[in-house]
Design a protein around this motif. Structure first.
Motif, mmCIF file in Angstrom:
data_model
loop_
_atom_site.group_PDB
_atom_site.id
_atom_site.type_symbol
_atom_site.label_atom_id
_atom_site.label_comp_id
_atom_site.label_asym_id
_atom_site.label_seq_id
_atom_site.Cartn_x
_atom_site.Cartn_y
_atom_site.Cartn_z
ATOM 1 N N MET A 317 3.104 -18.144 -0.869
ATOM 2 C CA MET A 317 2.544 -17.250 0.238
ATOM 3 C C MET A 317 3.543 -16.106 0.388
ATOM 4 O O MET A 317 3.071 -14.932 0.825
ATOM 5 C CB MET A 317 2.418 -18.210 1.459
ATOM 6 C CG MET A 317 1.264 -19.006 1.339
ATOM 7 S SD MET A 317 -0.193 -18.130 1.388
ATOM 8 C CE MET A 317 -0.243 -17.429 3.101
ATOM 9 N N ASP A 318 5.039 -16.250 0.412
ATOM 10 C CA ASP A 318 6.060 -15.459 0.569
ATOM 11 C C ASP A 318 5.799 -14.249 -0.358
ATOM 12 O O ASP A 318 6.060 -13.042 -0.216
ATOM 13 C CB ASP A 318 7.262 -16.022 0.526
ATOM 14 C CG ASP A 318 7.634 -16.887 1.594
ATOM 15 O OD1 ASP A 318 7.122 -16.651 2.722
ATOM 16 O OD2 ASP A 318 8.633 -17.732 1.464
ATOM 17 N N ASN A 319 5.430 -14.789 -1.678
ATOM 18 C CA ASN A 319 5.283 -13.565 -2.924
ATOM 19 C C ASN A 319 4.033 -12.835 -2.568
ATOM 20 O O ASN A 319 4.197 -11.451 -2.460
ATOM 21 C CB ASN A 319 5.165 -14.244 -4.175
ATOM 22 C CG ASN A 319 6.534 -14.997 -4.825
ATOM 23 O OD1 ASN A 319 7.475 -14.665 -4.240
ATOM 24 N ND2 ASN A 319 6.368 -16.131 -5.410
ATOM 25 N N MET A 320 2.908 -13.501 -2.207
ATOM 26 C CA MET A 320 1.762 -12.639 -1.803
ATOM 27 C C MET A 320 1.937 -11.737 -0.640
ATOM 28 O O MET A 320 1.530 -10.688 -0.506
ATOM 29 C CB MET A 320 0.661 -13.650 -1.500
ATOM 30 C CG MET A 320 -0.735 -12.992 -1.135
ATOM 31 S SD MET A 320 -2.135 -14.289 -0.844
ATOM 32 C CE MET A 320 -1.508 -14.566 0.933
ATOM 33 N N SER A 321 2.833 -12.299 0.368
ATOM 34 C CA SER A 321 3.058 -11.403 1.504
ATOM 35 C C SER A 321 3.867 -10.345 1.169
ATOM 36 O O SER A 321 3.735 -9.086 1.807
ATOM 37 C CB SER A 321 3.886 -12.200 2.475
ATOM 38 O OG SER A 321 4.172 -11.528 3.821
ATOM 39 N N VAL A 322 4.995 -10.389 0.105
ATOM 40 C CA VAL A 322 5.709 -9.369 -0.220
ATOM 41 C C VAL A 322 4.868 -8.196 -0.975
ATOM 42 O O VAL A 322 5.024 -7.052 -0.725
ATOM 43 C CB VAL A 322 6.728 -9.940 -1.012
ATOM 44 C CG1 VAL A 322 7.486 -8.729 -1.855
ATOM 45 C CG2 VAL A 322 7.843 -10.630 -0.506
ATOM 46 N N SER A 323 3.833 -8.697 -1.715
ATOM 47 C CA SER A 323 2.838 -7.956 -2.590
ATOM 48 C C SER A 323 2.021 -6.891 -1.749
ATOM 49 O O SER A 323 1.818 -5.746 -1.646
ATOM 50 C CB SER A 323 2.057 -8.855 -3.478
ATOM 51 O OG SER A 323 2.778 -9.298 -4.536
ATOM 52 N N ILE A 324 1.434 -7.578 -0.512
ATOM 53 C CA ILE A 324 0.886 -6.989 0.327
ATOM 54 C C ILE A 324 1.617 -6.073 1.070
ATOM 55 O O ILE A 324 1.224 -4.815 1.446
ATOM 56 C CB ILE A 324 0.116 -8.153 1.462
ATOM 57 C CG1 ILE A 324 -0.914 -9.018 1.001
ATOM 58 C CG2 ILE A 324 -0.392 -7.233 2.643
ATOM 59 C CD1 ILE A 324 -1.336 -9.787 1.556
ATOM 60 N N GLN A 325 2.819 -6.322 1.475
ATOM 61 C CA GLN A 325 3.712 -5.404 2.197
ATOM 62 C C GLN A 325 3.994 -4.289 1.386
ATOM 63 O O GLN A 325 3.966 -2.867 1.811
ATOM 64 C CB GLN A 325 4.878 -6.098 2.687
ATOM 65 C CG GLN A 325 4.805 -7.124 3.800
ATOM 66 C CD GLN A 325 6.030 -7.810 4.058
ATOM 67 O OE1 GLN A 325 7.046 -7.837 3.383
ATOM 68 N NE2 GLN A 325 5.811 -8.542 5.219
ATOM 69 N N THR A 326 4.223 -4.388 -0.200
ATOM 70 C CA THR A 326 4.281 -3.370 -1.052
ATOM 71 C C THR A 326 3.250 -2.409 -1.096
ATOM 72 O O THR A 326 3.361 -1.014 -1.041
ATOM 73 C CB THR A 326 4.540 -4.076 -2.310
ATOM 74 O OG1 THR A 326 5.770 -4.621 -2.330
ATOM 75 C CG2 THR A 326 4.764 -2.762 -3.367
ATOM 76 N N VAL A 327 1.954 -2.969 -1.083
ATOM 77 C CA VAL A 327 0.663 -2.145 -1.190
ATOM 78 C C VAL A 327 0.730 -1.475 0.106
ATOM 79 O O VAL A 327 0.280 0.051 0.390
ATOM 80 C CB VAL A 327 -0.633 -3.075 -1.328
ATOM 81 C CG1 VAL A 327 -1.655 -2.340 -1.285
ATOM 82 C CG2 VAL A 327 -0.565 -3.667 -2.572
ATOM 83 N N ALA A 328 0.855 -2.122 1.318
ATOM 84 C CA ALA A 328 1.005 -1.447 2.518
ATOM 85 C C ALA A 328 1.783 -0.255 2.591
ATOM 86 O O ALA A 328 1.641 0.913 3.045
ATOM 87 C CB ALA A 328 0.988 -2.404 3.699
#
Length: 564
Positions: A317-328
């Motif tokens: 979940m942390d990795n996914m959250s980091v990816s989402i934050q990168t896209v954002a």
């Protein structure tokens, strides 16, 4: 002079050594002569005795002066006696008040005379008779040693003798006997009385009856001894209870110790029941711990496994959250770049509008310039006509100059006409030169005007083509701006959704973390509970060992927890 007792005799006031104010004052009372004698009281000047002669000045005789001085002395003595009489009355009043206070005192008071042999008692108050039983007539003339009695310690008697010999104050507590031989306790305080020279003249004794206090102290001592004896018996009765024998009981007696004994018996009974209950509870605890310890350990292992799995999920979940934050973050940067490009395109469109406006204005200016140039051409035609006219004028003026010269010659060579003809000829020459120069300038203006008109026409044609190009570029730029706005709106929508997903993922991560923490706490609690149960089992075993030493009345010792 008056302080020394001298009498002042004045025979004639008007010739006396007095101040004007004193003379005027005496003459206002018609005093002609006077005698003034001092009134002394305790060698202090307290007043003046005056004798006045008001008829005429007078020669005072020595006998008169001495008699008047004696009179003043007698007045002073009378005043001293009156003062002493008043002081005596006050002293008698104080003495009567003291006598009443001494008579009303609850303590026995007596006074001895140290000047007489054996220091006898010369005064005693009514309380003395009340406390000792001896009347005043029986006490007066006796030494107060008879109050010591036969039970007084000899050391105390020696201390009293030493204090009397040293004339110092002392205080003793004595057990004596009244007149009817009944014993009583009193506290005796004796103080010396000294005269003005520091010599001891009397002794004052104050006797306080403390029989009730001594009886209370004696009763308290006896009660204390009885309580100590009963308490020792109580301790003996329950002594074996300290070694674990709970079958012993204290003997119940009357009084406070009996209440304590009954209370101790109740405590021992309660403790006996508690020991039995503790044994039963310890057995139950051992059985329950034995049956539930394995289940608790399995629960702790399962909780630890769940914690590990949840931690792995948290990492994903942390990795996914980091990816989402990168896209954002990328979407946010793209939005910013598009906004910047759109702003620049709008600024360029405005600049192109301004350029078109400028070109149109410039075209208008060029048209106006062309019109003005044409006007200049037309004006130059007028100049050409003027040049032709000037040539004609020059020819005519030249002809006039020739005619003038001919007329001057005909008139016999008049110098004025000759000079006038020469000047006209010079003016004609200069006018011809100027006309020639103007003609050349006119030709240059004509050629340059044609070139300017040609250039303006070519520039106007090129400007019209440039305007069309700028308008086409503006149309394309407006299309680019519309596309950029559409892309910006779509990127903002993507950014909003990305931020929402980021918050959702953070909420999910936070919830999973709380679940993980709860699982960790559950695992820790399970471990703690398991450890506590093991410790409880150990405590139960130790408790069984401890209570096994108590004897509960069944005739045998309790079994130990290990044997259970």
């Amino acid at each position: 002079m008056y302080k020394n007792g001298r009498v002042r005799a004045t025979s004639k006031i008007s010739q006396a050594d007095l101040t004007d104010y004193q003379k005027n004052l005496l003459e206002s009372f018609q005093i002609k002569a006077n005698l003034v004698a001092p009134i002394l009281k305790n060698y202090q000047l307290t007043g003046l005795l005056c004798a006045h002669e008001c008829l005429k000045p007078r020669k005072w005789q020595k006998s008169e002066i001495d008699l008047f001085g004696q009179l003043a002395i007698q007045v002073g003595i009378a005043l001293e006696q009156a003062s002493l009489f008043d002081e005596l009355q006050q002293a008698q009043k104080v003495l009567r008040l003291r006598d009443r206070a001494i008579a009303a005192a609850s303590n026995a008071i007596f006074i001895t005379d140290s000047h007489q042999s054996d220091n006898p008692i010369i005064f005693c108050n009514p309380a003395f008779e009340t406390i000792t039983g001896y009347s005043q007539e029986e006490v007066l003339g006796c030494n107060y040693r008879f109050l010591l009695g036969t039970d007084t310690n000899q050391t105390t008697v020696e201390q009293i003798r030493d204090a009397m010999r040293d004339s110092s104050e002392y205080q003793i507590t004595v057990r004596s006997y009244r007149k009817d031989n009944t014993p009583f306790w009193y506290e005796l305080t004796v103080s010396p009385v000294r005269d003005a020279f520091g010599r001891v003249t009397n002794f004052i004794g104050v006797l306080s009856d403390i029989t009730l206090r001594k009886q209370a102290e004696e009763g308290f001592r006896q009660t204390k001894e009885v309580l100590q004896r009963q308490l020792l018996e109580l301790i003996t009765d329950v002594k074996e209870a300290t070694h674990g024998d709970l079958t012993v009981r204290a003997k119940i007696s009357s009084g406070e110790i009996g209440v304590v004994a009954d209370f101790l018996n109740t405590i021992i009974d309660s403790f006996q029941r508690i020991v039995t209950q503790v044994k039963t509870a310890a057995d139950s605890v051992n059985v329950a711990i034995g049956s539930n310890s394995s289940a608790l350990q399995h629960l702790a292992d399962e909780a630890i496994t769940q914690v590990n799995e949840i931690n792995h999920t948290l990492e994903e979940m942390d990795n996914m959250s980091v990816s989402i934050q990168t896209v954002a973050q990328g979407a946010r940067l793209a939005t910013q770049m598009i906004e910047t490009t759109s702003d620049k395109a709008e600024a360029t469109a405005k600049a192109m509008d301004f350029t078109l406006d400028t070109i149109w204005n410039l075209q208008q200016i060029i048209v106006e310039t062309a019109n003005r140039v044409k006007c200049v051409g037309e004006t130059s035609q007028n100049i050409s006509s003027l040049v032709s006219l000037m040539n004609q004028i020059d020819i005519q003026v030249n002809l006039l100059a020739v005619n003038t010269g001919v007329e001057a010659a005909w008139m016999g060579g008049n110098p004025i006409f000759i000079k006038l003809a020469e000047e006209i000829s010079q003016l004609v020459t200069k006018s011809a030169e100027v006309t020639k120069e103007i003609s050349q300038i006119f030709d240059n203006i004509q050629s340059q005007t044609k070139e300017v008109v040609k250039a303006i026409e070519q520039g106007t044609t090129q400007m019209v083509g440039g305007v069309k190009v700028v308008e086409n570029a503006k149309l394309n730029l407006n299309q680019i701006i519309d596309v950029s706005r559409e892309m910006n709106s779509r990127l903002e929508l993507i950014l909003t959704e990305t931020v929402s997903q980021t918050k959702t993922s953070q909420t999910v991560v936070s919830s999973i973390k709380e679940v993980a923490i709860a699982c960790e706490r559950t695992a820790e609690s399970s471990s703690i509970v398991s450890s506590s149960l093991q410790q409880t089992q150990q405590v139960a075993l130790e408790l069984q060992d401890s209570v096994g030493t108590f004897k509960t009345g069944e005739g045998e010792l309790l079994n130990k927890a290990g044997q259970a």
